[in-house]
Structures are given as structure tokens and as C-alpha cells.
Design a protein around this motif. Structure first.
Motif, PDB file in Angstrom:
ATOM      1  N   LYS A  49       0.809  -1.225   0.000  1.00  0.00           N
ATOM      2  CA  LYS A  49       0.000   0.000   0.000  1.00  0.00           C
ATOM      3  C   LYS A  49       0.836   1.266   0.000  1.00  0.00           C
ATOM      4  CE  LYS A  49      -3.342   1.149   2.485  1.00  0.00           C
ATOM      5  NZ  LYS A  49      -4.719   1.468   2.681  1.00  0.00           N
ATOM      6  N   ARG A  51       2.120   2.360   2.711  1.00  0.00           N
ATOM      7  CA  ARG A  51       1.497   3.002   3.875  1.00  0.00           C
ATOM      8  C   ARG A  51       2.557   3.384   4.895  1.00  0.00           C
ATOM      9  NH1 ARG A  51      -3.887   2.255   6.275  1.00  0.00           N
ATOM     10  NH2 ARG A  51      -3.880   2.218   8.539  1.00  0.00           N
ATOM     11  N   SER A 136      -7.846  -0.398   4.366  1.00  0.00           N
ATOM     12  CA  SER A 136      -8.550  -0.368   3.087  1.00  0.00           C
ATOM     13  C   SER A 136      -7.569  -0.740   1.971  1.00  0.00           C
ATOM     14  CB  SER A 136      -9.144   1.012   2.866  1.00  0.00           C
ATOM     15  OG  SER A 136      -8.176   2.019   3.110  1.00  0.00           O
ATOM     16  N   ASN A 138      -6.462   0.145  -0.869  1.00  0.00           N
ATOM     17  CA  ASN A 138      -6.059   1.149  -1.856  1.00  0.00           C
ATOM     18  C   ASN A 138      -4.600   1.505  -1.629  1.00  0.00           C
ATOM     19  OD1 ASN A 138      -7.591   2.276   0.623  1.00  0.00           O
ATOM     20  ND2 ASN A 138      -6.155   3.890   0.088  1.00  0.00           N
ATOM     21  N   SER A 144     -10.695   4.837  -0.879  1.00  0.00           N
ATOM     22  CA  SER A 144     -10.850   3.408  -0.579  1.00  0.00           C
ATOM     23  C   SER A 144     -11.653   2.725  -1.686  1.00  0.00           C
ATOM     24  CB  SER A 144     -11.581   3.230   0.746  1.00  0.00           C
ATOM     25  OG  SER A 144     -10.843   3.785   1.793  1.00  0.00           O
ATOM     26  N   HIS A 224      -6.360  12.014   3.513  1.00  0.00           N
ATOM     27  CA  HIS A 224      -6.922  10.716   3.155  1.00  0.00           C
ATOM     28  C   HIS A 224      -7.922  10.861   2.044  1.00  0.00           C
ATOM     29  CE1 HIS A 224      -6.471   7.681   6.657  1.00  0.00           C
ATOM     30  NE2 HIS A 224      -5.696   7.391   5.637  1.00  0.00           N
TER      31      HIS A 224
END
Ligand code: TXA
Ligand code: MG
Length: 319
Positions: A49, A51, A136, A138, A144, A224
């Protein structure tokens, strides 16, 4: 790596049991799951991701009994909320126990837990035979995914498997409630409304910007839910200037008949607004729209979650 696609929850769960990462549908959005107790598997979620490592994950359980595997203590307020809203689109934050690795909670001493309701999600989570950490599905910062096709757009070739289901029912992420203090605090509004939470736990309150509590939900710091296009909020579509670059509009009232508005989603209900929002953002990106006008709604019931996501997409209200 090729991403395998299947409609079999048992086949998808096989990838989790062998340390893989799998996208699966819930009633809110698609999640990207891994064995929550495996440091290596959870690490792969962050990588796929892109992230930030300091953003903790929600751990998904097949049934309420699994909560005990993860939480060190369940307060009486938390028990009430779990009894009322599990399975469903509610996430509770509790003190974690030693079984949950730091990578899953980004080093916090708490763990976020949720139990999705749909049959397909339940069958998948049961077959995993372990709690499943899942943000999520994405790429970090993107809207998302509410369909498996949207998951594929972002993560094809970066994950092991997609469990194909239909479009998700709610379209916005779960309500996140911190239950570690004496009164529950809503860290992220979602499909379970503040009003509904208060019927069960009357002391429940919203986290506010000045609140130190907001720091407990590090995810709130990031911009986000954002499409590439600029998002501008309007009280009514009559505020949209007639001249300007190609634009899109989403809202409850119909937009003016202006040539610059090239893509429109008029929603009859708040549920339809929530369900369609992220997919609308993705379509706008695919069509190269540069500005999106979105109509505000009253922050009541599901309206609170919609306004929250719109403000985040517009780049505001990020703590
Ligand atoms: O509906 C949902 O919640 C979806 C589906 C897949 O379940 N998941 C989801 O995950 O939206 P994610 O990672 O995109 O958002 C999780 C949010 C983040 O804002 C994160 O910071 C917060 O939950 N969170 C996770 N663990 C937490 C914790 N221990 N304390 C406070 N906030 C936490
Ligand atoms: Mg997310």
C-alpha cells in the motif's frame, strides 16, 4: 507477482494461512488482509500500500469470541457497543494483549478490532483461522475501493489474491471508537452514527481537533480519501461558477446545466451519497477532471461521515 482472483472464500483464506496478502470485501470497503499475528505478513501490507509505518491497522475477527485473543481488557462500555453493533461497520479500540505484534498497531498499546457482517467476509475470516489485519485495499492516500475492480486498479501485481464480491454496501469506512477511557470517543465517523452509539452508550462523544485524543488515531493526520482532482465544497450547486475548467459535481440537489460540468452524480439519499462517493472520485480521476464540486450535507446521522470524508478530500480538517 501475479494477483490471483477468486470467488472462493476458502481459496482466498489459503493465501492468508501461508503468509500472503489478500483483498476481500466487507460491508464498508474492500480491505487488504494479512495474518494479524505475523510480523512478516503484516509488513507486506505496508509495502504493497506504500502506507506509513506509524499508521496502525484494524484487526478483523470472524466472531466476537476472537476479541479475547487480542484485547487485554474490554471495558463495560466496550462490551455494550460490541453486543449492539458486532458484526457490523463498527471498530472498537481496546488495550491490546501481548499476542498482537507492534507492527500491527504501529507500536501503540491499543488494538482496533472489527467484525464484518457479510456472509462472504465471515466465511473468509473463519477459514483464515487467525485474526486478519486489514487497512482499506487502496494505495495510501487514494480513495478506498468499493469494488474489486478498484482494488485491481491500485494493487494488481502487488498482492497475492483478490476475493471477488459485489459493490460494498456502505461505501465509507467503519466508525472507529476509542473505548480505552471512561467514555467512548469517536475517532472516525462512519456508518454507525453517533446518535446510534449514544443510544447504547450515552456518554459517547466526538473527538475534536483540540483534543489530545485525536493523536490516538494516527491515521487522522494524513490527507486521506483524496482523488487527484481538487475538491471544493458547496452548500448548494447554484454556487458553482459558470465559467472555468472541466468540472464534476456530486450532491443531493441537481447541478445547473453548465457546459463545464462533464460528470455528475445526484444522490437521492445519504446512503446513496456514501455508497457512491469513492467510486465517483475514481471515475473523475479516470476522466481527467481537475475540479470536483461536492455538496455539503447536514452533519447528522450518516451525514457526519460524509462531511468528514469530503473535508478530508478537500484537504481540510486534517489534524
Ligand atoms: O471499514 C473499515 O474500517 C475498513 C475495512 C477494510 O475494515 N478498514 C479501514 O482501515 O478503513 P484503514 O487502515 O484504512 O483505517 C483504519 C483507521 C486509521 O485511521 C487508523 O489510524 C485507525 O483506524 N486505527 C487503527 N488502529 C488504531 C488504534 N490502535 N488506535 C487508534 N486508531 C487506530
Ligand atoms: Mg484507508
Amino acid at each position: 507477482m501475479r494477483t490471483h482472483r477468486t470467488r472462493s472464500p476458502v481459496e482466498a483464506a489459503g493465501f492468508i494461512r501461508s503468509g500472503g496478502i489478500v483483498a476481500f470485501p466487507t460491508e464498508t470497503v474492500y480491505g487488504l488482509g494479512a495474518d494479524a499475528l505475523s510480523v512478516a505478513a503484516v509488513g507486506r501490507i505496508f509495502e504493497a500500500k506504500r502506507r506509513p509505518q506509524d499508521n496502525p491497522l484494524i484487526v478483523h475477527v470472524a466472531d466476537v469470541e476472537q476479541v479475547e485473543m487480542l484485547a487485554a481488557e474490554v471495558s463495560s462500555e466496550a462490551s455494550k457497543l460490541i453486543r449492539a453493533f458486532f458484526p457490523g461497520p463498527l471498530t472498537v479500540v481496546l488495550k491490546k494483549n501481548a499476542a498482537v505484534p507492534d507492527v500491527t498497531t504501529a507500536g501503540l498499546d491499543t488494538v482496533a478490532i472489527r467484525c464484518p457482517a457479510p456472509e462472504l467476509a465471515h466465511a473468509f475470516l473463519s477459514a483464515c483461522e487467525t485474526p486478519v489485519a486489514a487497512p482499506s485495499a487502496n494505495v495510501s492516500g487514494r480513495p478506498s475501493p468499493t469494488t474489486w475492480e478498484a482494488v485491481l486498479q491500485d494493487l494488481d501485481g502487488r498482492i497475492d489474491c483478490i476475493l471477488e464480491g459485489g459493490r460494498t454496501e456502505h461505501g465509507l469506512e467503519s466508525t472507529v471508537v476509542d473505548c480505552t477511557g471512561s467514555a467512548p470517543i469517536v475517532l472516525r465517523p462512519g456508518a454507525v452514527s453517533l446518535e446510534a452509539l449514544r443510544e447504547v452508550a450515552p456518554a459517547t462523544r466526538l473527538a475534536v481537533e483540540a483534543d489530545a485524543d485525536i493523536r490516538r488515531s494516527p491515521g487522522m493526520r494524513y490527507r486521506h480519501y483524496a482523488p487527484h482532482a481538487r475538491v471544493e465544497l458547496v452548500a448548494h450547486p447554484s454556487e458553482i461558477p459558470e465559467a472555468g475548467p472541466a468540472a464534476a459535481y456530486i450532491g443531493m440537489d441537481p447541478p445547473p446545466d453548465a457546459p463545464r460540468i462533464v460528470h455528475v452524480l445526484v444522490c437521492e439519499t445519504l446512503s446513496a451519497y456514501a455508497q457512491g462517493l469513492y467510486d465517483f472520485f475514481r471515475t473523475c480521476d479516470a476522466r481527467g477532471v481537475t475540479i470536483i464540486f461536492a455538496q455539503r450535507v447536514a452533519p447528522i446521522g450518516l451525514g457526519l461521515a460524509i462531511v468528514d470524508r469530503l473535508q478530508r478530500a478537500a484537504g481540510g480538517a486534517v489534524h
